[in-house]
Design an enzyme around this catalytic site. Structure first.
Site, PDB file in Angstrom:
ATOM      1  N   ARG A   1       0.831  -1.214   0.000  1.00 33.19           N
ATOM      2  CA  ARG A   1       0.000   0.000   0.000  1.00 33.19           C
ATOM      3  C   ARG A   1       0.862   1.259   0.000  1.00 33.19           C
ATOM      4  NH1 ARG A   1      -3.364  -0.662   5.130  1.00 33.19           N
ATOM      5  NH2 ARG A   1      -1.365  -1.523   5.721  1.00 33.19           N
TER       6      ARG A   1
ATOM      7  N   ASN B   1      -6.014  -2.800   2.128  1.00 31.83           N
ATOM      8  CA  ASN B   1      -5.973  -4.249   2.252  1.00 31.83           C
ATOM      9  C   ASN B   1      -7.400  -4.775   2.352  1.00 31.83           C
ATOM     10  OD1 ASN B   1      -3.176  -4.489   2.289  1.00 31.83           O
ATOM     11  ND2 ASN B   1      -3.037  -4.472   4.514  1.00 31.83           N
TER      12      ASN B   1
END
Length: 106
Positions: A31, A49
């Protein structure tokens, strides 16, 4: 010259696409690297996520930059990631950006 560039930017197609990346993409800073890559390319959107071990999100911006980001999500990712595949959906042309920056969602 500057005016020509400004006009070109105004007529540049904006694109939006949703994505989901499969593989070893959690616990490997995916990320953070995605956010950095998107910001470096001048794109907006988000990444997060999922509970099933994937990373999902949306990216928006000029068409060629979005296409380059799709390639990055499919093939590069973070240094410790292993990308099995990336799925893209809801790809469309948009009239204006829906976000002001790129962020990590929790």
């Amino acid at each position: 010259m500057l005016l020509g560039r400004r006009l070109a930017a105004m007529t540049e197609l904006l694109k939006s696409v949703d994505y989901e990346v499969f593989g070893t993409v959690q616990g490997v800073c995916f990320r953070m690297y995605t956010e950095g890559e998107a910001k470096k390319r001048g794109l907006v959107g988000w990444v997060k996520n999922t509970s099933k071990g994937t990373v999902t999100g949306q990216v928006q911006g000029p068409e060629e930059k979005v296409d380059a980001m799709k390639s990055w999500l499919s093939k590069v990712g973070s240094p410790s990631s292993r990308i099995d595949r990336a799925d893209f959906s809801n790809e469309k042309t948009i009239s204006k950006l829906e976000y002001s920056d790129f962020s990590i969602r929790y």
